[in-house]
Design a protein around this motif. Structure first.
Motif, mmCIF file in Angstrom:
data_model
loop_
_atom_site.group_PDB
_atom_site.id
_atom_site.type_symbol
_atom_site.label_atom_id
_atom_site.label_comp_id
_atom_site.label_asym_id
_atom_site.label_seq_id
_atom_site.Cartn_x
_atom_site.Cartn_y
_atom_site.Cartn_z
ATOM 1 N N LYS A 9 14.307 26.667 -13.936
ATOM 2 C CA LYS A 9 14.842 26.039 -12.539
ATOM 3 C C LYS A 9 14.022 24.889 -12.430
ATOM 4 N N SER A 10 12.931 24.430 -13.031
ATOM 5 C CA SER A 10 12.198 23.154 -12.718
ATOM 6 C C SER A 10 12.420 22.133 -13.467
ATOM 7 N N PRO A 11 12.460 20.856 -13.208
ATOM 8 C CA PRO A 11 12.661 19.840 -14.056
ATOM 9 C C PRO A 11 11.547 19.713 -15.173
ATOM 10 N N VAL A 12 12.151 19.223 -16.400
ATOM 11 C CA VAL A 12 11.204 18.827 -17.415
ATOM 12 C C VAL A 12 10.182 17.927 -16.969
ATOM 13 N N GLU A 13 10.578 16.576 -16.212
ATOM 14 C CA GLU A 13 9.766 15.851 -15.567
ATOM 15 C C GLU A 13 10.578 15.634 -14.387
ATOM 16 N N PHE A 14 9.747 14.741 -13.318
ATOM 17 C CA PHE A 14 10.256 14.385 -11.910
ATOM 18 C C PHE A 14 11.078 13.225 -12.238
ATOM 19 N N THR A 15 12.235 13.078 -11.626
ATOM 20 C CA THR A 15 12.859 11.613 -11.488
ATOM 21 C C THR A 15 11.998 10.960 -10.458
ATOM 22 N N GLN A 16 11.313 10.016 -11.068
ATOM 23 C CA GLN A 16 10.268 9.093 -9.909
ATOM 24 C C GLN A 16 11.015 8.322 -8.969
ATOM 25 N N VAL A 17 10.439 8.319 -7.972
ATOM 26 C CA VAL A 17 11.087 7.527 -6.901
ATOM 27 C C VAL A 17 10.677 6.100 -6.960
ATOM 28 N N GLN A 18 11.513 4.958 -6.939
ATOM 29 C CA GLN A 18 11.362 3.685 -6.989
ATOM 30 C C GLN A 18 10.064 3.158 -6.072
ATOM 31 N N PRO A 19 9.359 2.430 -7.199
ATOM 32 C CA PRO A 19 7.764 2.145 -6.450
ATOM 33 C C PRO A 19 8.190 1.400 -5.131
ATOM 34 N N GLN A 20 7.354 1.647 -4.137
ATOM 35 C CA GLN A 20 7.441 0.539 -3.006
ATOM 36 C C GLN A 20 7.267 -0.687 -3.225
ATOM 37 N N ASP A 21 7.807 -1.437 -2.508
ATOM 38 C CA ASP A 21 7.590 -3.001 -2.461
ATOM 39 C C ASP A 21 6.287 -3.205 -1.712
ATOM 40 N N ILE A 22 5.401 -3.317 -2.221
ATOM 41 C CA ILE A 22 4.141 -3.669 -1.652
ATOM 42 C C ILE A 22 3.620 -5.069 -1.892
ATOM 43 N N ALA A 23 3.557 -5.823 -0.290
ATOM 44 C CA ALA A 23 2.997 -7.110 -0.689
ATOM 45 C C ALA A 23 1.896 -7.280 -1.167
ATOM 46 N N PRO A 24 1.585 -8.294 -2.062
ATOM 47 C CA PRO A 24 0.227 -8.227 -2.710
ATOM 48 C C PRO A 24 -0.869 -8.964 -1.909
ATOM 49 N N SER A 25 -0.693 -9.424 -0.865
ATOM 50 C CA SER A 25 -1.602 -9.904 -0.188
ATOM 51 C C SER A 25 -1.679 -9.631 1.454
ATOM 52 N N VAL A 26 -2.607 -8.602 1.577
ATOM 53 C CA VAL A 26 -2.447 -8.117 3.048
ATOM 54 C C VAL A 26 -3.279 -9.267 4.186
ATOM 55 N N VAL A 27 -2.326 -9.224 5.216
ATOM 56 C CA VAL A 27 -2.519 -10.430 6.232
ATOM 57 C C VAL A 27 -3.848 -10.045 7.010
ATOM 58 N N ASN A 28 -4.564 -11.089 7.265
ATOM 59 C CA ASN A 28 -5.657 -10.974 8.229
ATOM 60 C C ASN A 28 -6.919 -10.220 7.751
ATOM 61 N N PHE A 29 -6.940 -9.737 6.266
ATOM 62 C CA PHE A 29 -8.127 -8.797 5.864
ATOM 63 C C PHE A 29 -8.749 -9.733 4.700
ATOM 64 N N LEU A 30 -10.030 -9.794 4.601
ATOM 65 C CA LEU A 30 -10.678 -10.396 3.567
ATOM 66 C C LEU A 30 -11.687 -9.374 2.770
ATOM 67 N N PRO A 31 -11.380 -9.072 1.517
ATOM 68 C CA PRO A 31 -12.125 -7.939 1.008
ATOM 69 C C PRO A 31 -13.390 -8.639 0.274
ATOM 70 N N ILE A 32 -14.532 -7.862 0.601
ATOM 71 C CA ILE A 32 -15.982 -8.390 0.287
ATOM 72 C C ILE A 32 -16.505 -6.980 -0.260
ATOM 73 N N ASN A 33 -17.149 -7.394 -1.366
ATOM 74 C CA ASN A 33 -17.532 -6.319 -2.257
ATOM 75 C C ASN A 33 -19.203 -6.039 -1.658
ATOM 76 N N VAL A 34 -19.221 -4.830 -1.539
ATOM 77 C CA VAL A 34 -20.692 -4.158 -1.387
ATOM 78 C C VAL A 34 -21.593 -4.311 -2.538
ATOM 79 N N LYS A 35 -22.668 -4.996 -2.584
ATOM 80 C CA LYS A 35 -23.631 -5.397 -3.682
ATOM 81 C C LYS A 35 -24.863 -4.459 -3.689
ATOM 82 N N LEU A 36 -24.573 -3.224 -3.200
ATOM 83 C CA LEU A 36 -25.690 -2.258 -3.394
ATOM 84 C C LEU A 36 -26.005 -1.637 -4.824
#
Length: 518
Positions: free
Chosen positions: A109-136
């Motif tokens: 009764k189980s699927p061979v593989e899942f039918t994958q959900v359509q990937p979410q439309d994720i905007a590539p630039s998050v507003v108002n946040f600046l990514p900074i690497n920790v250089k430890l």
């Protein structure tokens, strides 16, 4: 012979040789929900069921099987505990034919593989946040703890590879460090002075039944505020891989007690440790099930004492309420029950619809039982909001699919009057939707959220996340910690990059008020 091949052959034999009716459905309903919600065959694909089902046979009483069907013997301590809890029987509950019927039912009764959900439309630039690497400087990304403190510049970072706990300042420089170990994942102040802390050490990185976890103390030098060497005295030891510690006076005797989540493996529990007059602790078990992930101590029923709310992510998954009846007595009430395949791992209480009642935010996405690349993606993994309907009833009103979701936190990051969400995924779909590693969900109102990420969000393997106004400019920043393990959970080129660049963490610096004077 390879166990997977044997199990596959066995399942196929049952499919081919048994009659078309499926007695396994009835048998599963009868036997497969003694420890958790009855899973549906459709909740996992066939190849995963062939890994899961042999382990489940142990709970049917075949605890010492090591023959041609590939059942591994259950460790003696685990078996003794489960037998004591009446989780496993002393003798098999079903025949081999009946177990074959159950296997056949789930496999067919189980699927061979899942039918994958359509990937979410994720905007590539998050507003108002600046990514900074920790250089430890680190030999390998292994950040198991990130934590800020309200009103203080900087935040805590624990690196498991070097076994160093650092206090980083607002320039992301280590201003103070102390040697700790034991896979420390929790840091909890004992009072408002910020001079004394409790550290939670798992003892083992991966789920384990070993009793090598414990809670121990960390102090600051009163005059200078410098960290003192960690005390070698363990306040509480012999814990099954503890992952969270909460401080609260549960019996109203004026002394701070502890609520400890022991995730364990097969063994685990949620307990409160009563602090006695001599400073020692006495354990009281709230729940003897493995998989406790996080607890919240709050006077939920507003009767003057502290109740406990906790999430479990192993076997009997869900969110449970432990109502304080006084004199150290609690009544357990299940609020939310999830299938054992969900991989629940985190929750928070927050009011999302401004009705004065706290709702439940949670993430489901632990995929570490059988880690692979590409990951076994599950369409029910993601972020959920359950609105409080009153009388301890909660109804799911929001779901954001997020493969391998590991944590989600709520805050009004843009200060527009509603709660936004920040989420990470430790097992994202790196090939189909790599932006899932980190997702910022900006609240548009009425539980509508706009998903965003940041450029190159795969520069780390995000296992931990916390929020802190580390630069003390009046807006909340997001801390992400990376852990590189040797498991095949990401594309080889990406894992090689993590090993080469050695980025232990990044800060998503909120730019909302970044130009204001500190």
């Amino acid at each position: 012979m390879n166990n997977l091949f044997i199990l596959g052959s066995l399942a196929l034999a049952f499919v081919a040789c048994q009659p078309r009716e499926q007695p396994g459905a009835k048998l599963a309903a009868q036997h497969c929900q003694s420890c958790h919600q009855l899973p549906k065959p459709q909740s996992l694909p066939q190849h995963v069921w062939l890994k899961v089902l042999p382990n489940m046979a142990l709970y049917m009483g075949w605890h010492q099987r090591a023959d041609r069907q590939g059942y591994e013997p259950m460790p003696a301590e685990l078996y003794a505990n489960l037998k004591h809890l009446r989780t496993v029987p002393a003798q098999p509950k079903i025949t081999e034919q009946e177990w074959g019927d159950i296997m056949r039912y789930y496999y067919e009764k189980s699927p061979v593989e899942f039918t994958q959900v359509q990937p979410q439309d994720i905007a590539p630039s998050v507003v108002n946040f600046l990514p900074i690497n920790v250089k430890l400087p680190v030999r390998a990304p292994s950040t198991l703890l990130l934590k800020g403190e309200p009103g203080r510049l900087g935040f805590w970072l624990y690196n498991a590879d070097s076994q160093q706990l650092h206090w980083l300042d607002d320039n992301l420089q280590a201003r103070d460090s102390v040697q700790v170990g034991f896979y420390t994942v929790g840091l909890t102040p004992t009072d408002s002075t910020r001079q004394h802390y409790l550290l939670t050490g798992m003892g083992n990185f991966l789920p384990s039944d070993a009793t090598s976890g414990f809670v121990y103390g960390l102090d600051r030098q009163p005059a200078t505020g410098r960290l003192l060497p960690v005390k070698k005295v363990k306040l509480i030891d012999s814990l099954h891989r503890p992952v969270h510690t909460e401080v609260a006076d549960l019996n109203q005797d004026g002394r701070s007690d502890l609520i400890i989540c022991e995730f364990g493996g097969g063994l685990g529990r949620l307990s409160w440790q009563e602090q006695m007059a001599d400073g020692n602790y006495q354990r009281h078990v709230l729940d003897d099930q493995a998989g406790a992930c996080k607890s919240v101590a709050t006077d939920w029923d507003q009767d003057g004492d502290i109740d406990v709310i906790a999430i479990f992510g192993q076997g009997r998954e869900g969110v449970f309420y432990y109502q304080n009846e006084g004199k150290g007595q609690f009544i357990a009430v299940p609020w939310l029950i999830f299938p054992p395949t969900h991989g629940s791992n985190y929750f928070e209480l927050a009011d999302f619809n401004n009705d004065g009642k706290l709702d439940i935010l949670c993430s489901n996405g632990d995929n570490a039982d059988y880690p692979t690349y590409p990951a076994d993606l599950r369409p029910y993994h993601g972020v959920r909001i359950f609105l409080n309907q009153g009388e301890d009833r909660f109804e799911e009103k929001f779901f954001f699919p997020l493969n391998g979701a590991g944590k989600v936190m709520a805050h009004d990051f843009d200060q527009d009057g509603d709660l936004d969400l920040a989420a990470i995924a430790y097992f994202p779909d790196y090939d189909g939707s790599p932006g899932e590693s980190f997702v910022y969900l900006e609240n548009q109102g009425q539980l509508n959220f706009r998903p965003q990420t940041f450029a190159d969000s795969q520069r780390g393997h995000w296992l931990v996340m916390d929020l802190a106004d580390y630069d003390r400019d009046g807006d909340m920043d997001i801390l992400l910690g990376s852990v590189l393990v040797g498991l095949p959970v990401a594309p080889p080129a990406l894992m090689e990059r993590w090993e080469r660049e050695k980025i232990p963490a990044i800060v998503l610096q909120n730019q909302l008020k970044s130009n204001l004077p500190k």
